[in-house]
Every structure is written in structure tokens, then in C-alpha cells.
Motif scaffolding. Structure first.
Motif, mmCIF file in Angstrom:
data_model
loop_
_atom_site.group_PDB
_atom_site.id
_atom_site.type_symbol
_atom_site.label_atom_id
_atom_site.label_comp_id
_atom_site.label_asym_id
_atom_site.label_seq_id
_atom_site.Cartn_x
_atom_site.Cartn_y
_atom_site.Cartn_z
ATOM 1 N N HIS A 86 15.082 11.597 -3.368
ATOM 2 C CA HIS A 86 14.471 12.638 -2.531
ATOM 3 C C HIS A 86 13.242 12.147 -1.780
ATOM 4 C CE1 HIS A 86 17.273 15.342 -4.397
ATOM 5 N NE2 HIS A 86 16.862 14.949 -5.584
ATOM 6 N N ARG A 87 13.223 10.875 -1.491
ATOM 7 C CA ARG A 87 12.122 10.288 -0.729
ATOM 8 C C ARG A 87 12.082 10.904 0.678
ATOM 9 N NH1 ARG A 87 11.792 3.898 0.961
ATOM 10 N NH2 ARG A 87 10.399 4.244 2.696
ATOM 11 N N ALA A 88 10.902 11.209 1.170
ATOM 12 C CA ALA A 88 10.741 11.732 2.527
ATOM 13 C C ALA A 88 10.888 10.584 3.525
ATOM 14 C CB ALA A 88 9.374 12.387 2.686
ATOM 15 N N GLY A 89 11.270 10.927 4.738
ATOM 16 C CA GLY A 89 11.419 9.878 5.731
ATOM 17 C C GLY A 89 11.590 10.414 7.136
ATOM 18 N N MET A 90 11.864 9.473 8.032
ATOM 19 C CA MET A 90 12.019 9.777 9.448
ATOM 20 C C MET A 90 13.250 9.054 9.978
ATOM 21 S SD MET A 90 10.854 10.881 12.492
ATOM 22 C CE MET A 90 9.100 11.176 12.435
ATOM 23 N N ILE A 91 14.030 9.761 10.780
ATOM 24 C CA ILE A 91 15.147 9.165 11.497
ATOM 25 C C ILE A 91 14.913 9.417 12.975
ATOM 26 C CG2 ILE A 91 17.641 9.228 11.944
ATOM 27 C CD1 ILE A 91 18.037 10.065 9.013
ATOM 28 N N ARG A 92 15.008 8.354 13.760
ATOM 29 C CA ARG A 92 14.827 8.454 15.209
ATOM 30 C C ARG A 92 16.165 8.200 15.893
ATOM 31 N NH1 ARG A 92 10.317 6.247 13.064
ATOM 32 N NH2 ARG A 92 8.344 7.166 13.722
ATOM 33 N N ILE A 93 16.480 9.063 16.852
ATOM 34 C CA ILE A 93 17.727 8.926 17.606
ATOM 35 C C ILE A 93 17.372 8.835 19.079
ATOM 36 C CG2 ILE A 93 19.946 9.965 18.176
ATOM 37 C CD1 ILE A 93 19.780 11.436 15.484
ATOM 38 N N SER A 94 17.854 7.770 19.687
ATOM 39 C CA SER A 94 17.580 7.531 21.101
ATOM 40 C C SER A 94 18.895 7.244 21.822
ATOM 41 C CB SER A 94 16.628 6.332 21.242
ATOM 42 O OG SER A 94 16.558 5.893 22.580
ATOM 43 N N LEU A 95 19.040 7.785 23.015
ATOM 44 C CA LEU A 95 20.161 7.441 23.885
ATOM 45 C C LEU A 95 19.593 7.302 25.281
ATOM 46 C CD1 LEU A 95 23.191 6.920 24.300
ATOM 47 C CD2 LEU A 95 23.458 9.379 24.688
ATOM 48 N N LYS A 96 19.646 6.103 25.799
ATOM 49 C CA LYS A 96 19.074 5.786 27.108
ATOM 50 C C LYS A 96 20.156 5.201 28.010
ATOM 51 C CE LYS A 96 14.879 6.892 26.171
ATOM 52 N NZ LYS A 96 14.279 8.025 26.839
ATOM 53 N N PRO A 97 20.018 5.402 29.311
ATOM 54 C CA PRO A 97 21.018 4.855 30.222
ATOM 55 C C PRO A 97 20.935 3.333 30.285
ATOM 56 C CG PRO A 97 19.217 5.853 31.458
ATOM 57 C CD PRO A 97 18.968 6.139 30.001
ATOM 58 N N ALA A 98 22.111 2.705 30.331
ATOM 59 C CA ALA A 98 22.177 1.263 30.551
ATOM 60 C C ALA A 98 22.594 1.005 31.999
ATOM 61 C CB ALA A 98 23.159 0.607 29.593
ATOM 62 N N ASP A 99 23.472 1.838 32.520
ATOM 63 C CA ASP A 99 23.851 1.867 33.930
ATOM 64 C C ASP A 99 24.563 3.195 34.151
ATOM 65 O OD1 ASP A 99 26.618 1.667 33.311
ATOM 66 O OD2 ASP A 99 26.598 -0.496 33.486
ATOM 67 N N ASN A 100 25.270 3.364 35.246
ATOM 68 C CA ASN A 100 25.875 4.663 35.561
ATOM 69 C C ASN A 100 26.910 5.129 34.552
ATOM 70 O OD1 ASN A 100 24.332 4.982 37.793
ATOM 71 N ND2 ASN A 100 25.852 4.184 39.210
ATOM 72 N N GLU A 101 27.553 4.229 33.864
ATOM 73 C CA GLU A 101 28.630 4.621 32.956
ATOM 74 C C GLU A 101 28.345 4.325 31.498
ATOM 75 O OE1 GLU A 101 31.981 2.504 34.500
ATOM 76 O OE2 GLU A 101 32.125 3.769 36.273
ATOM 77 N N ARG A 102 27.227 3.682 31.189
ATOM 78 C CA ARG A 102 26.968 3.227 29.830
ATOM 79 C C ARG A 102 25.619 3.724 29.335
ATOM 80 N NH1 ARG A 102 30.815 0.103 28.326
ATOM 81 N NH2 ARG A 102 29.741 -0.704 26.502
ATOM 82 N N GLY A 103 25.480 3.703 28.011
ATOM 83 C CA GLY A 103 24.217 4.072 27.403
ATOM 84 C C GLY A 103 23.943 3.208 26.189
#
Length: 191
Positions: free
Chosen positions: A106-123
């Protein structure tokens, strides 16, 4: 959506281990969240990643009862309907693994989620936690790991795990079919 809810009810009635049941229900819930988002917003061609990814993650936190905070850095990227479900399943699996293994006792923590563009069709999708980390070489045998690899392949991508102050998963993925032009944005309603 109704069919997915029926399947989820069938899973609940099965005599299988609780952890396997939770994993299956999480996967079905991720697919349901995509369909709910599509129908609720009347967006049949594509969905907005910054809106549907939190809708996938939040039920997982309730399911696992984890003392984990989430931080989102998701660009307003359009994901076509054929890529939305594999993306939802990918996010579901990586986050589920972090909730199950990164924060023992039951340790506390943090999860980070990122989605950034790589180009017009990809991330570039990045999911990182500040948990105990794991041996990335041992992340190949289970159903979840196979599903992660399968979803990355379906998204025409590549992925990697790095153990560094926790675990970081990174995937370079396709967000829409090659050459597909994003749907025009509807005019924003004035508030």
C-alpha cells in the motif's frame, strides 16, 4: 457497449482467480470507455486522447484501491476509431501493471501519463511511475506483457521499458491510419 457489459457480467460469474477476473474486467472496461466516449460525444471517426485516457485510468484506481496520484500531460490529439481501442488496452495494461507491482504494501506513489505528437500520424506515449521498479528482462512471460506487445504491434509502433527511479514505459505509436486526415474540429460551443 451493451455487448461488452454483458461479457463483463459473464466474467464476474466465472469461477476464476480474483486477480485474473480483475484483469479481464479492466480490459473490458477500457474497451467500454472508448465506446462510451465515441457515442457520448457523437465522434464516430476519431476520439480525443486527452479526454478518453483519463476515463480508462480512473476506474483502475478505484478497482485496485491504490494510494496513487496521477499526473496527465496529454496533448489534444485525435485518435482514429481503429487505433483508439488498442491504445486504450495498451494504457490499461501498463497502468494496471504499475498499480499491481510498483507500489507494494500500500505504498503511496505517482504515475505520470504523457502522450505527445511525434508527427501528423504518430504519438509518443510515456507512462512512468515512482515505484519500486522491476527487472525489465522479466517482463515477457505474462498475459499482460503479451497484450502490451500485441497492442504496440497493432499500433505499428515500438516500445521500451526503463528502470530508473521507478519504471518508465515509452511507445512510439500510430494514432491513425496512414495518410488519414484528421476530422475537422467542430466549432466550440460558447459558454
Amino acid at each position: 457497449k451493451n455487448n461488452l457489459q454483458s461479457v463483463q457480467s459473464l466474467v464476474r460469474m466465472q469461477d476464476i482467480p480474483d486477480d485474473a477476473k480483475m484483469d479481464l474486467q479492466g480490459r473490458i472496461a477500457a474497451m467500454t470507455a472508448v465506446h462510451e466516449h465515441i457515442y457520448r460525444l457523437d465522434q464516430y471517426r476519431e476520439v480525443e486522447a486527452h479526454q478518453f485516457i483519463p476515463a480508462i485510468v480512473e476506474p483502475l484506481v478505484r478497482t485496485y484501491g491504490a494510494d496513487v496520484r496521477f499526473e496527465y500531460d496529454i496533448a489534444p490529439l485525435a485518435v482514429d476509431r481503429d487505433h483508439a481501442t488498442p491504445l486504450a488496452l495498451l494504457v490499461n495494461e501498463v497502468v494496471t501493471n504499475a498499480l499491481k507491482y510498483a507500489f507494494p504494501n500500500h505504498r503511496a506513489g505517482m504515475i505520470r501519463i504523457s502522450l505527445k505528437p511525434a508527427d501528423n500520424e504518430r504519438g509518443i506515449l510515456t507512462i512512468s511511475d515512482d515505484g519500486v521498479g522491476f527487472d525489465t528482462g522479466n517482463a515477457t512471460a505474462g498475459m499482460g506483457s503479451r497484450l502490451v506487445r500485441g497492442m504496440v504491434v497493432q499500433l505499428e509502433g515500438t516500445s521500451s521499458y526503463v528502470k530508473e527511479n521507478g519504471t518508465r514505459f515509452t511507445a512510439d505509436i500510430s494514432l491513425r491510419a496512414r495518410g488519414q486526415v484528421p476530422a475537422p474540429k467542430a466549432a466550440a460551443a460558447s459558454s
